[in-house]
Motif scaffolding. Structure first.
Motif, PDB file in Angstrom:
ATOM      1  N   TYR A 165       0.821  -1.198   0.000  1.00 51.57           N
ATOM      2  CA  TYR A 165       0.000   0.000   0.000  1.00 51.57           C
ATOM      3  C   TYR A 165       0.865   1.263   0.000  1.00 51.57           C
ATOM      4  O   TYR A 165       0.616   2.202  -0.755  1.00 51.57           O
ATOM      5  CB  TYR A 165      -0.911  -0.017   1.236  1.00 51.57           C
ATOM      6  CG  TYR A 165      -1.815   1.172   1.333  1.00 51.57           C
ATOM      7  CD1 TYR A 165      -2.916   1.307   0.485  1.00 51.57           C
ATOM      8  CD2 TYR A 165      -1.568   2.173   2.271  1.00 51.57           C
ATOM      9  CE1 TYR A 165      -3.744   2.405   0.570  1.00 51.57           C
ATOM     10  CE2 TYR A 165      -2.397   3.272   2.357  1.00 51.57           C
ATOM     11  CZ  TYR A 165      -3.489   3.391   1.501  1.00 51.57           C
ATOM     12  OH  TYR A 165      -4.301   4.481   1.582  1.00 51.57           O
TER      13      TYR A 165
ATOM     14  N   PHE B 228       2.405   2.048  -3.346  1.00 53.18           N
ATOM     15  CA  PHE B 228       1.434   2.667  -4.258  1.00 53.18           C
ATOM     16  C   PHE B 228       1.248   4.136  -3.929  1.00 53.18           C
ATOM     17  O   PHE B 228       1.272   4.998  -4.808  1.00 53.18           O
ATOM     18  CB  PHE B 228       0.077   1.943  -4.181  1.00 53.18           C
ATOM     19  CG  PHE B 228      -0.973   2.611  -5.018  1.00 53.18           C
ATOM     20  CD1 PHE B 228      -1.030   2.411  -6.389  1.00 53.18           C
ATOM     21  CD2 PHE B 228      -1.879   3.493  -4.438  1.00 53.18           C
ATOM     22  CE1 PHE B 228      -1.981   3.060  -7.166  1.00 53.18           C
ATOM     23  CE2 PHE B 228      -2.832   4.146  -5.210  1.00 53.18           C
ATOM     24  CZ  PHE B 228      -2.879   3.931  -6.564  1.00 53.18           C
ATOM     25  N   GLU B 229       1.071   4.445  -2.642  1.00 50.31           N
ATOM     26  CA  GLU B 229       0.829   5.831  -2.234  1.00 50.31           C
ATOM     27  C   GLU B 229       2.017   6.730  -2.575  1.00 50.31           C
ATOM     28  O   GLU B 229       1.839   7.880  -2.970  1.00 50.31           O
ATOM     29  CB  GLU B 229       0.531   5.901  -0.731  1.00 50.31           C
ATOM     30  CG  GLU B 229      -0.764   5.197  -0.323  1.00 50.31           C
ATOM     31  CD  GLU B 229      -2.021   5.872  -0.894  1.00 50.31           C
ATOM     32  OE1 GLU B 229      -2.109   7.106  -0.829  1.00 50.31           O
ATOM     33  OE2 GLU B 229      -2.888   5.150  -1.420  1.00 50.31           O
TER      34      GLU B 229
ATOM     35  N   PHE C 264       1.987   7.372  -6.425  1.00 49.99           N
ATOM     36  CA  PHE C 264       0.898   8.211  -6.919  1.00 49.99           C
ATOM     37  C   PHE C 264       0.562   9.354  -5.949  1.00 49.99           C
ATOM     38  O   PHE C 264      -0.575   9.811  -5.902  1.00 49.99           O
ATOM     39  CB  PHE C 264      -0.343   7.352  -7.181  1.00 49.99           C
ATOM     40  CG  PHE C 264      -0.197   6.476  -8.394  1.00 49.99           C
ATOM     41  CD1 PHE C 264      -0.468   6.979  -9.664  1.00 49.99           C
ATOM     42  CD2 PHE C 264       0.245   5.165  -8.285  1.00 49.99           C
ATOM     43  CE1 PHE C 264      -0.316   6.179 -10.781  1.00 49.99           C
ATOM     44  CE2 PHE C 264       0.399   4.370  -9.397  1.00 49.99           C
ATOM     45  CZ  PHE C 264       0.122   4.867 -10.660  1.00 49.99           C
TER      46      PHE C 264
ATOM     47  N   ALA D  66      -3.714  10.101  -6.856  1.00 53.94           N
ATOM     48  CA  ALA D  66      -4.848   9.198  -6.634  1.00 53.94           C
ATOM     49  C   ALA D  66      -5.447   9.387  -5.240  1.00 53.94           C
ATOM     50  O   ALA D  66      -4.789   9.877  -4.339  1.00 53.94           O
ATOM     51  CB  ALA D  66      -4.398   7.760  -6.803  1.00 53.94           C
TER      52      ALA D  66
END
Lengths: 305, 305
Positions: free
Chosen positions: B294, B297-298, B301, B305
């Motif tokens: 997680y 990903f953060e 982006f 996002a």
């Protein structure tokens, strides 16, 4: 985008908009990524597709072209799925079609039954041969026929349901063979990548359905899958991918075994296009190379043409 | 088989059977070979497809799968064509769809006009933007509209016809630009291989049609073609090949020039599928590679996002 995933994404994305989601997303190994990226583009929605980073380049190209956010995850499909489940909990406006919207997504497969019935003049076929990956498509086709029959939209009996798996990933066929509905997880090793789900969630339901309708669940080898692709192409002019090759090979096997009555009306469910799995037909035919002259042609095809 | 060649082969092969031919054949650089091989398989006819031997493997795979005789000729497309013309003279039972059956084949393109009219509730659009290779498809679309209007099957004016070529093979657009209907042959050099006919037989007729209907014939660069593929994919969810990219880029160019009235009803003719020319989209978007967590990903982006 040339696979049945367009059906399930179509239903899920329609619901996503009704429910107020803003971003369309999925965990995918290829076909689903194509479908989500394309539908999001058509709907003007932002999208994120999560794929294993070792995915074939051609599947990535046919996804990224739609202007989606392509997220390649260093891990296998299970890792991708786990990440998506976590993200769906944190991003409340994101509709993961096959995670938090899975119930709608799964129901989308019922449209296959609706369309088969429509094409047969609102009657049911005697038998349907369809592939099994998670088992969702297979069982939802059965559900689609049942519901339309209950509503009086289709006449005829519930079709016999015959399931198709690849030997290299056949947990459901193995359970069927063993006479149990417990599907033991396997590690997939087959050219039919789109069917390669080692731990199929709906496996037990697929077995129940095959049993209840007098069908069965078979597995075919990779060589039989390649031959199935050729058989369908040569006899119908339809070029399918490895999943369709699996289904066609299964139908051929049932026919050879005499398990199908010659008078049966059988529908073969072809779920994807051969252009997506071109590698599977390499070496399956001969190319004649000749010089550009009439005599060269006549020599090469002496006695044939 | 995912290109408009299915239409022309469908008409030609129906006539081939009516006329008593026994073998279906063609000279092709790819899409036509796919279509002939598939239709012959569907009809249960023997077939021969003649291709230049340097054709991309993927086009050969998607042809040979149907069980046709694939003849790879050591030469260019002109050599292939010449051999086929000779063979058609010697093999009286062979229907070369684009040689001795060319008149029927060409008429098959009219079905594009019929279908456009049907989809618009049996009226004509204001404008049609279509690609030009030999010029046959372009002129036959015009003919289809004219004939259906004369028969009273379509209402509305004859559409303005706008033609699209690639700069790397634009003999018709060059003649248009020069104000002549004499198309000087060129040596093709463009990513739009399916439009790369250097000496287009129907070029003068395409120019006449564009002039008579208030249209024009434009050429776009390979970069514009790539951008056209992306534009169509991102705005509609339709993934086209380089020919469709050429047509889309031409429409975009006409719109930017102000040559199209905002109230016009414009139909863009997309003649083939993006899966056939995947190379054209390589490098056109970014793939984000992340670890399966997680936080990864953060980080990737952040702020997006």
């Amino acid at each position: 985008t040339h696979s049945f995933k367009d059906r399930v994404v179509s239903v899920a994305s329609a619901c996503a908009r009704d429910l107020g989601f803003e971003v369309l997303a999925c965990a995918s190994t290829g076909n689903l990524a194509n479908a989500v990226a394309a539908q999001a583009a058509a709907l003007g929605m932002q999208s994120f597709v999560f794929i294993p980073s070792d995915l074939e380049e051609q599947k990535i190209l046919a996804t990224g072209v739609y202007g989606t956010n392509v997220v390649a995850v260093n891990g296998n499909y299970d890792d991708v799925n786990r990440l998506c489940t976590e993200l769906s909990g944190e991003h409340e406006s994101w509709a993961f079609v096959n995670v938090n919207l899975r119930p709608y997504y799964a129901e989308g497969s019922k449209t296959l039954a609706y369309e088969i019935g429509e094409q047969l003049g609102w009657t049911t076929p005697d038998r349907v041969v369809a592939p099994i990956a998670s088992g969702s498509l297979f069982t939802k086709i059965g559900k689609g026929f049942r519901e339309f029959r209950e509503l009086g939209l289709l006449t005829g009996e519930q079709p016999t349901m015959s399931g198709a798996q690849a030997v290299g990933c056949s947990p459901v066929a193995q359970a069927w063979e063993a006479g149990t509905d417990v599907c033991r997880p396997v590690k997939p090793d087959t050219i039919a990548k789109s069917l390669a789900i080692g731990n199929p969630a709906d496996g037990p339901y697929a077995i129940d359905l095959a049993k209840a309708t007098g069908g069965s669940i078979e597995a075919v080898t990779d060589d039989e899958i390649r031959a199935g692709i050729r058989l369908l192409a040569e006899t119908t002019g339809i070029f399918t991918g490895t999943a369709g090759g699996t289904t066609t090979a299964t139908l051929a096997k049932l026919a050879e075994q005499g398990a199908i009555d010659p008078d049966e009306r059988v529908v073969l469910v072809i779920t994807g296009d051969g252009l997506k799995t071109l590698d599977a037909v390499r070496g399956s035919f001969e190319t004649h190379v000749i010089e550009p002259s009439y005599s060269a042609f006549e020599r090469e095809f002496a006695g044939v043409a």
